[in-house]
Design an enzyme around this catalytic site. Structure first.
Site, PDB file in Angstrom:
ATOM      1  N   ASP A  86       0.853  -1.199   0.000  1.00 14.77           N
ATOM      2  CA  ASP A  86       0.000   0.000   0.000  1.00 14.77           C
ATOM      3  C   ASP A  86       0.884   1.242   0.000  1.00 14.77           C
ATOM      4  O   ASP A  86       1.631   1.472   0.942  1.00 14.77           O
ATOM      5  CB  ASP A  86      -0.870  -0.040   1.267  1.00 14.77           C
ATOM      6  CG  ASP A  86      -1.831   1.141   1.375  1.00 14.77           C
ATOM      7  OD1 ASP A  86      -1.817   2.015   0.483  1.00 14.77           O
ATOM      8  OD2 ASP A  86      -2.594   1.182   2.342  1.00 14.77           O
ATOM      9  N   GLU A 131      -1.833  -1.144  -3.586  1.00 17.60           N
ATOM     10  CA  GLU A 131      -2.975  -0.304  -3.203  1.00 17.60           C
ATOM     11  C   GLU A 131      -2.575   1.168  -3.276  1.00 17.60           C
ATOM     12  O   GLU A 131      -1.467   1.533  -2.878  1.00 17.60           O
ATOM     13  CB  GLU A 131      -3.365  -0.682  -1.772  1.00 17.60           C
ATOM     14  CG  GLU A 131      -4.472   0.157  -1.176  1.00 17.60           C
ATOM     15  CD  GLU A 131      -4.923  -0.379   0.189  1.00 17.60           C
ATOM     16  OE1 GLU A 131      -4.729  -1.585   0.456  1.00 17.60           O
ATOM     17  OE2 GLU A 131      -5.448   0.413   0.982  1.00 17.60           O
ATOM     18  N   GLU A 165     -10.230   3.935  -0.660  1.00 19.21           N
ATOM     19  CA  GLU A 165     -10.485   4.545   0.651  1.00 19.21           C
ATOM     20  C   GLU A 165     -10.641   6.051   0.555  1.00 19.21           C
ATOM     21  O   GLU A 165     -11.286   6.658   1.394  1.00 19.21           O
ATOM     22  CB  GLU A 165      -9.383   4.188   1.653  1.00 19.21           C
ATOM     23  CG  GLU A 165      -8.055   4.860   1.403  1.00 19.21           C
ATOM     24  CD  GLU A 165      -6.980   4.394   2.386  1.00 19.21           C
ATOM     25  OE1 GLU A 165      -6.588   3.214   2.306  1.00 19.21           O
ATOM     26  OE2 GLU A 165      -6.551   5.192   3.226  1.00 19.21           O
ATOM     27  N   HIS A 211     -12.158  -0.861   2.798  1.00 17.09           N
ATOM     28  CA  HIS A 211     -11.141  -0.227   3.631  1.00 17.09           C
ATOM     29  C   HIS A 211     -11.635  -0.169   5.071  1.00 17.09           C
ATOM     30  O   HIS A 211     -12.791   0.147   5.311  1.00 17.09           O
ATOM     31  CB  HIS A 211     -10.884   1.201   3.137  1.00 17.09           C
ATOM     32  CG  HIS A 211     -10.015   2.021   4.044  1.00 17.09           C
ATOM     33  ND1 HIS A 211     -10.488   3.105   4.758  1.00 17.09           N
ATOM     34  CD2 HIS A 211      -8.712   1.902   4.362  1.00 17.09           C
ATOM     35  CE1 HIS A 211      -9.498   3.629   5.450  1.00 17.09           C
ATOM     36  NE2 HIS A 211      -8.410   2.923   5.242  1.00 17.09           N
TER      37      HIS A 211
END
Lengths: 455, 455
Positions: A256, A282, A309, A359
């Site tokens: 991420d 991500e 998110e 998320h």
């Protein structure tokens, strides 16, 4: 449009949006630290929706610290739009309520459908749904799952969606998911929802803590783990190597980057990490860059590309799907305009055959978003293939009904409501700036220091 | 990052962001009424940036009424990030200042780079530029135009732009525009900047007023006029017919739907209006729908498709250009993160060969945005072909240096600054809710009534 109380039931109207600025000093230990957000203080702009009958509904917007008071003020700004409204009418037509708080002819200039004012709308809509679920005596996931296909389609504003999903298409896919709902509900209640955990992978953790938490996550039964990356390429190679060594070759490891890269940089950086077989990358770049995500996905395949998110609304999710830009929809329960828009996003994901992997983390996001993953499993997608629900073990103790994890899976909640209610003691302790938790001068000094990530 | 005052010049720092909630009761006469915003009260979240030396800079965010106080609070939220900063340092490195107010590790959760918090960042950045221009003794358009290509490129954050525009490409196009700058400056000062007017076309106006204002606009020398559409198809056919009859076949007429349609609806509706030869369709659908605009453009060609007044940031403009979705970039001086991001948008437009036709109207938007159109002409695009700058004759009397229109063109300002300074009397009179203009009970009742446009 003037909102008048229902004259037949004058005592049953929304009377107040009570808001609280609740902040937790998480930056002390760098829980939640990532390449874009080095020192977050996980916070909630917390909403108690009051009605004249005494019924209450709860909602919140997660934020990262500074700005939480502004977010609380944004929720309060919506009070004149909903106060005086019959709660029966609001529950009976949540689509109208959603439109009212989203499309106000003056307020929408601050969005439209994005940022603080849209997240505020989401908190209000979610609070009404929380109240509805309490009144129905059901957890929100179950209340949603038991709606008919026609009722679910009626929740959604299709104005900007029809080029990707029409009402008829949504009806057809919901009807196709009807068979097996009872079996899936039983299985969900028996087994819980599959999850992954981000607990091991925050950037601020040292190597020992990283490896220990990775091993614990696998031992605890999580189907996947996730590491933060993007601050330093050599460090990422080293940390991802440590994590891979800790969990072996069979456990998927997501990575991420929290938006720190441009398109070419993302492609190059992810390429360097390919030897450790990351499951997904991500937020490789700006959440606004649909075409950028599509370019990254094409270049780093078979590594999956995911985001969501900070995807501001269903119109952006629609395009991420239309552009073949993402392999999972990481919706967030507090980023968009609440339950009605979340249902729209879940329907779009199903139309495009892309799994919803919500998320979570932050403050209360696990408590809220589990309902949408479970609804998706029971009533829409009908499958757990590639469906992972994020889990982070922060701050659950402040909620009246904290999530329960067993064998690395979310246990389906059975208590009525949508999960946002916080403990009164926690609100009092962590209210900013006057709660006891914020009276410590060290914390105040830390909090006052701005931090930012240079380009 | 901690911001410390420059010890060598401790008296020359930013000391305060003074904000005002200024609202004009324009909904009384439906000035500014359109299909999405039926009853706007044109407003400004107004910023006076103070320094310890007494120098001031002015900025503002235009809003539509409700929410203006929240927008003012959003600007105030940035105060801790800039107070104590040396104003010399801020002017010397506006890119750093822009990054600081845009990328704060906590505040960015409320965006990122969108909505109230991003417009607030824009007001702060614009106020610093206003101060810089005053100090330089130049109007902002001239200050920007006289920067070297290297200096201009140094203003821009290229992190999310390089897949469409690199630093080298930007340098090359700025250098290519260097020859002729002096001639274009002289021509701009002599002739003014070409404009179009939206004054005739608000939805709330009756037929006589519509036709009278159309004729006046042409007589006044405007190169184009614009009508609001999208509330009722038969009405639009009738009104566009009246306008076309009033101005004849040679005057371009833009139409503006203010986002009310989905993609298929936009294509069908614009098709019905094709017989009146509209020059462009503005905001046919959601400002977030890049792929939707591309689809509409393909279908309605040769009618142009334009958007931008609610385009949240340069990343979205980048994609609108990459996707061949628009025929003009309608940037707004108060929607994005201020001068630095506006320069980035102007450079991107030049790279793709798409004209910049800024959005104006509202409160102070004409006063501000003229500087960017003029900078674009002198130093970037180097041409007025298809470059129209919007003009609406509202509320200019409240500004210390109101725009001047002659022969349907903007006269280039010669006074120092960026144009945002309002008259003290106007601020006092129209401050909400305590200014004298808002003490009239009729106005208060009107203001309190929420309005929204149902899907």
């Amino acid at each position: 449009m003037t909102v008048s109380p229902d004259p037949s039931d004058p005592h049953n109207v929304i009377t107040e949006l009570e808001v609280h600025d609740v902040r937790f000093p998480t930056s002390r230990h760098r829980d939640g630290s990532d390449a874009m957000n080095p020192f977050p203080d996980y916070s909630a702009a917390y909403l108690v929706l009051h009605t004249s009958s005494g019924e209450k509904g709860y909602g919140l917007v997660f934020t990262s610290g500074r700005g939480n008071g502004l977010q609380a003020a944004a929720i309060k700004e919506l009070e004149p739009l909903v106060c005086g409204t019959s709660i029966d009418a609001a529950i009976a037509d949540t689509a109208e309520l959603s439109a009212r708080v989203t499309n106000d002819g003056q307020l929408r200039w601050l969005g439209p459908q994005k940022g603080a004012i849209h997240m505020a709308a989401g908190a209000v809509v979610n609070a009404v749904w929380d109240l509805a679920a309490r009144r129905a005596g059901k957890p929100l996931w179950q209340l949603l799952s038991e709606l008919s296909p026609e009722q679910l389609v009626g929740l959604v504003d299709f104005r900007y969606l029809r080029d990707a999903l029409t009402e008829d298409e949504a009806l057809a896919l919901l009807r196709a998911a009807e068979p097996g709902k009872a079996e899936r509900t039983a299985r969900l209640l028996a087994e819980g929802h599959p999850a992954y955990t981000t607990t091991p992978g925050w950037l601020g953790y040292d190597d020992d803590k990283l490896q220990r938490l990775c091993k614990e996550a696998v031992a605890d039964g999580f189907g996947m783990i996730k590491l933060k990356v993007g601050a330093d390429p050599a460090e990422d190679v080293r940390r991802l190597g440590l994590a891979r060594a800790a969990v072996g070759s069979d456990v998927p490891i997501g990575i991420d980057a929290n938006q720190v890269w441009g398109v070419a940089e993302a492609i190059e950086w992810v390429g360097r990490l390919g030897e450790f077989d990351p499951y997904w990358i991500e937020e490789p770049t700006s959440p606004d860059d649909i075409l950028g995500h599509a370019a990254v996905r094409k270049a780093v395949s078979p590594i999956k590309v995911v985001t969501g998110e900070q995807c501001q609304n269903v119109i952006m999710f629609k395009q991420l799907l239309q552009a073949d830009a993402i392999d999972a929809v990481q919706l967030d329960a507090c980023r968009v305009g609440g339950v009605n828009e979340l249902v729209a996003i879940i329907l779009l994901a199903a139309k495009f055959g892309v799994p919803v992997c919500p998320h979570a983390g932050g403050v209360g996001l696990c408590e809220l978003v589990q309902h949408f993953a479970m609804f998706d499993y029971v009533a829409v997608a009908g499958s757990w293939d590639d469906h992972y629900l994020e889990y982070v073990d922060h701050l659950h103790e402040h909620f009246v009904e904290p999530v329960v994890i067993e064998n690395g899976r979310y246990v389906a909640p059975r208590v009525p409501g949508g999960g946002a209610e916080m403990k009164l003691d926690s609100i009092a302790e962590f209210t900013y700036p006057d709660g006891p938790a914020w009276r410590d001068e060290t914390l105040e000094a830390l909090h006052a220091e701005p931090s930012f990530s240079a380009p």
